[in-house]
Design a protein around this motif. Structure first.
Motif, PDB file in Angstrom:
ATOM      1  N   VAL A   6      20.055 -26.220  32.479  1.00  0.00           N
ATOM      2  CA  VAL A   6      20.076 -26.499  31.045  1.00  0.00           C
ATOM      3  C   VAL A   6      18.865 -27.349  30.688  1.00  0.00           C
ATOM      4  O   VAL A   6      18.550 -28.320  31.370  1.00  0.00           O
ATOM      5  N   LYS A   7      18.191 -26.970  29.609  1.00  0.00           N
ATOM      6  CA  LYS A   7      17.044 -27.741  29.140  1.00  0.00           C
ATOM      7  C   LYS A   7      17.384 -28.426  27.822  1.00  0.00           C
ATOM      8  O   LYS A   7      18.248 -27.983  27.075  1.00  0.00           O
ATOM      9  N   THR A   8      16.688 -29.521  27.563  1.00  0.00           N
ATOM     10  CA  THR A   8      16.922 -30.300  26.360  1.00  0.00           C
ATOM     11  C   THR A   8      15.599 -30.806  25.826  1.00  0.00           C
ATOM     12  O   THR A   8      14.646 -30.987  26.580  1.00  0.00           O
ATOM     13  N   ILE A   9      15.547 -31.020  24.522  1.00  0.00           N
ATOM     14  CA  ILE A   9      14.409 -31.703  23.908  1.00  0.00           C
ATOM     15  C   ILE A   9      14.811 -33.163  23.765  1.00  0.00           C
ATOM     16  O   ILE A   9      15.840 -33.479  23.157  1.00  0.00           O
ATOM     17  N   ALA A  10      14.015 -34.062  24.330  1.00  0.00           N
ATOM     18  CA  ALA A  10      14.351 -35.481  24.339  1.00  0.00           C
ATOM     19  C   ALA A  10      13.161 -36.312  23.873  1.00  0.00           C
ATOM     20  O   ALA A  10      12.004 -35.947  24.097  1.00  0.00           O
ATOM     21  N   ALA A  11      13.471 -37.445  23.234  1.00  0.00           N
ATOM     22  CA  ALA A  11      12.436 -38.391  22.820  1.00  0.00           C
ATOM     23  C   ALA A  11      12.218 -39.370  23.974  1.00  0.00           C
ATOM     24  O   ALA A  11      13.047 -40.239  24.223  1.00  0.00           O
ATOM     25  N   VAL A  32      27.103 -32.183  26.046  1.00  0.00           N
ATOM     26  CA  VAL A  32      27.237 -32.345  24.598  1.00  0.00           C
ATOM     27  C   VAL A  32      25.993 -31.822  23.894  1.00  0.00           C
ATOM     28  O   VAL A  32      24.869 -32.168  24.263  1.00  0.00           O
ATOM     29  N   LYS A  33      26.216 -30.978  22.902  1.00  0.00           N
ATOM     30  CA  LYS A  33      25.138 -30.598  21.990  1.00  0.00           C
ATOM     31  C   LYS A  33      25.093 -31.650  20.895  1.00  0.00           C
ATOM     32  O   LYS A  33      26.039 -31.809  20.118  1.00  0.00           O
ATOM     33  N   MET A  34      23.983 -32.393  20.852  1.00  0.00           N
ATOM     34  CA  MET A  34      23.880 -33.494  19.915  1.00  0.00           C
ATOM     35  C   MET A  34      23.649 -32.974  18.502  1.00  0.00           C
ATOM     36  O   MET A  34      22.797 -32.115  18.267  1.00  0.00           O
ATOM     37  N   GLY A  36      25.218 -41.600  19.457  1.00  0.00           N
ATOM     38  CA  GLY A  36      25.209 -40.162  19.277  1.00  0.00           C
ATOM     39  C   GLY A  36      26.530 -39.587  18.804  1.00  0.00           C
ATOM     40  O   GLY A  36      27.601 -40.158  19.005  1.00  0.00           O
ATOM     41  N   ALA A  37      26.430 -38.413  18.185  1.00  0.00           N
ATOM     42  CA  ALA A  37      27.603 -37.641  17.777  1.00  0.00           C
ATOM     43  C   ALA A  37      27.283 -36.176  18.004  1.00  0.00           C
ATOM     44  O   ALA A  37      26.188 -35.709  17.656  1.00  0.00           O
ATOM     45  N   GLY A  38      28.215 -35.463  18.616  1.00  0.00           N
ATOM     46  CA  GLY A  38      27.931 -34.075  18.915  1.00  0.00           C
ATOM     47  C   GLY A  38      29.171 -33.269  19.231  1.00  0.00           C
ATOM     48  O   GLY A  38      30.308 -33.720  19.016  1.00  0.00           O
ATOM     49  N   ILE A  39      28.937 -32.069  19.759  1.00  0.00           N
ATOM     50  CA  ILE A  39      30.017 -31.119  20.045  1.00  0.00           C
ATOM     51  C   ILE A  39      29.959 -30.750  21.526  1.00  0.00           C
ATOM     52  O   ILE A  39      28.893 -30.432  22.059  1.00  0.00           O
ATOM     53  N   ILE A  40      31.102 -30.797  22.188  1.00  0.00           N
ATOM     54  CA  ILE A  40      31.166 -30.490  23.611  1.00  0.00           C
ATOM     55  C   ILE A  40      30.975 -28.990  23.838  1.00  0.00           C
ATOM     56  O   ILE A  40      31.659 -28.172  23.223  1.00  0.00           O
ATOM     57  N   GLU A  41      30.026 -28.666  24.738  1.00  0.00           N
ATOM     58  CA  GLU A  41      29.760 -27.269  25.071  1.00  0.00           C
ATOM     59  C   GLU A  41      30.279 -26.874  26.453  1.00  0.00           C
ATOM     60  O   GLU A  41      30.602 -25.703  26.683  1.00  0.00           O
ATOM     61  N   GLN A  42      30.331 -27.819  27.390  1.00  0.00           N
ATOM     62  CA  GLN A  42      30.878 -27.559  28.726  1.00  0.00           C
ATOM     63  C   GLN A  42      31.655 -28.784  29.182  1.00  0.00           C
ATOM     64  O   GLN A  42      31.333 -29.912  28.784  1.00  0.00           O
ATOM     65  N   SER A  82      22.274 -41.332  26.686  1.00  0.00           N
ATOM     66  CA  SER A  82      21.033 -41.102  25.930  1.00  0.00           C
ATOM     67  C   SER A  82      21.255 -40.074  24.819  1.00  0.00           C
ATOM     68  O   SER A  82      21.470 -38.902  25.085  1.00  0.00           O
ATOM     69  N   SER A  83      21.183 -40.538  23.585  1.00  0.00           N
ATOM     70  CA  SER A  83      21.481 -39.642  22.464  1.00  0.00           C
ATOM     71  C   SER A  83      20.257 -39.174  21.694  1.00  0.00           C
ATOM     72  O   SER A  83      20.388 -38.389  20.761  1.00  0.00           O
ATOM     73  N   PHE A  84      19.054 -39.620  22.076  1.00  0.00           N
ATOM     74  CA  PHE A  84      17.847 -39.093  21.433  1.00  0.00           C
ATOM     75  C   PHE A  84      17.451 -37.800  22.146  1.00  0.00           C
ATOM     76  O   PHE A  84      16.374 -37.660  22.727  1.00  0.00           O
ATOM     77  N   THR A  85      18.352 -36.836  22.098  1.00  0.00           N
ATOM     78  CA  THR A  85      18.205 -35.562  22.789  1.00  0.00           C
ATOM     79  C   THR A  85      18.890 -34.468  21.969  1.00  0.00           C
ATOM     80  O   THR A  85      19.686 -34.766  21.073  1.00  0.00           O
ATOM     81  N   THR A  86      18.608 -33.229  22.327  1.00  0.00           N
ATOM     82  CA  THR A  86      19.360 -32.127  21.716  1.00  0.00           C
ATOM     83  C   THR A  86      20.595 -31.782  22.541  1.00  0.00           C
ATOM     84  O   THR A  86      21.572 -31.258  22.010  1.00  0.00           O
ATOM     85  N   HIS A  87      20.553 -32.035  23.838  1.00  0.00           N
ATOM     86  CA  HIS A  87      21.707 -31.885  24.729  1.00  0.00           C
ATOM     87  C   HIS A  87      21.693 -33.036  25.726  1.00  0.00           C
ATOM     88  O   HIS A  87      20.623 -33.502  26.132  1.00  0.00           O
TER      89      HIS A  87
END
Length: 372
Positions: free
Chosen positions: A2-7, A33-35, A64-70, A139-144
């Motif tokens: 899985v890849k993510t975009i992170a700051a 989590v998908k952020m 962070g706030a997001g939706i669980i994907e796995q 770490s919530s400055f991410t997309t996942h």
């Protein structure tokens, strides 16, 4: 993989840079989590500036706030599709956790500030396999992100994830300091130094708890006006007035029952202690390296004053966050008045405007398709 975009912050006092990172293999007690969004906290800025022992490179963010994907095989309380808010990590089995005080977990610093999982492994890697530290166990400055189960609080499906992330730290800290730390009596008085997110949350909580005199102290008139709207009965601009003399005037010479400092500035902390009346209690809660010099006999003992430490509002996120969501729905904790939204790509602009005081609580939007 899985890849993510992170700051990523690669060194002290450097900008956030968006990078594509690889996530490690999910462990049994973690979820993916998908952020959707993340608040920005002054603690993130303190670390980015290099003013703590947190190592670089690191991915920050802890609201962070997001939706669980796995969901990992050992996770029991969450499922794919759940909406979650992220807060701090804790072990769940030490004496403090068992006594209902996870904010002082024996392994709190290790789990939240070491930058690695409990077993020492990393969650983020660059393509060349360079490990990147995490923060607050997620770490919530991410997309996942991979998140330990203890970090998670489930919120109702109708909760707006673009708004509720800051309940995981800033607003939890401010409100919890009053509710769980100071425990004010009905009709009591409180002075709050600093009207940022934490200070204003403390004032809203003081109003909820029945304080009759709520004094906001700051140097920004615009923030003091907002403080009045959110529950302050009195405001003091400490650039223009002596806060000690003014508090004495407001309280008929008695001083306040409680005070909170959210600035971490040494002279301000000293003033927050000074304005207490006999038997009063002071909570200094800013993340700061600044010291506070006192003469215990003269400044604490003879007036029976108290000074207490409160971490993360001494709150249990899984209980406190849903309660704050409920108060918001009822119009009794209107923290939405404090936020400004930014696209994830605007993270450096958001950080600058937060530091300057132009914005109280920046929220980064990672998933622009949420609820469209």
């Amino acid at each position: 993989m899985v890849k993510t975009i992170a700051a990523v912050v690669s060194g002290a006092d450097t900008d956030y840079v968006l990078e594509e990172l690889e996530l490690a293999e999910m462990q049994a007690d973690e979820v993916l989590v998908k952020m959707v969004a993340s608040g920005m906290c002054m603690s993130d800025e303190t670390i980015r500036r290099g003013n703590t022992a947190v190592a670089f490179p690191v991915v920050l963010g802890h609201e962070g706030a997001g939706i669980i994907e796995q969901v990992g095989s050992a996770v029991k309380n969450f499922k794919v599709g759940d909406q979650v808010v992220m807060s701090y990590a804790y072990c769940g089995h030490c004496e403090s956790c068992q006594q209902g005080r996870p904010s002082v977990c024996d392994d709190w610093m290790k789990l939240n500030f070491s930058g690695v999982r409990e077993d020492g492994s990393h969650t983020f890697y660059r393509e060349d396999k360079t490990p990147i530290k995490n923060f607050y166990g997620h770490s919530s400055f991410t997309t996942h992100s991979l998140v330990h189960e203890s970090n998670l609080t489930k919120v109702d499906a109708d909760a707006d994830l673009r708004l509720v992330g800051p309940l995981g730290c800033g607003f939890l800290t401010g409100s919890g300091t009053v509710v769980n730390g100071l425990k004010p009596t009905i009709g009591s008085s409180i002075a709050v130094f600093g009207t940022g997110a934490v200070g204003l949350a403390a004032m809203m909580a003081a109003k909820l708890e029945g304080c009759s005199t709520i004094i906001a102290i700051d140097i920004h008139d615009s923030r003091l006006e907002l403080a009045k709207e959110l529950g302050a009965t009195h405001t003091i601009n400490s650039k223009n007035e002596d806060p000690i003399a003014k508090v004495q005037e407001i309280t008929n010479g008695r001083g306040v029952n409680y005070s909170v400092d959210t600035t971490g500035v040494s002279p301000v902390m000293k003033t927050a202690l000074t304005v207490l009346g006999k038997g009063g209690t002071f909570a200094p809660i800013a993340v700061s390296r600044n010291s506070l010099e006192i003469i215990p006999t003269a400044e604490i003992t003879m007036a029976s004053k108290n000074m207490i430490g409160v971490v993360m509002g001494d709150g249990i996120p899984q209980l406190s966050i849903p309660q704050l969501v409920k108060f918001h729905k009822e119009g009794r904790f209107p923290f939405d008045k404090l936020v400004k939204y930014y696209d994830f790509e605007q993270i450096n602009e958001a950080a600058q405007e937060s530091v300057s005081g132009a914005v109280i609580k920046p929220i980064l939007i990672m998933d622009k398709t949420y609820r469209q």
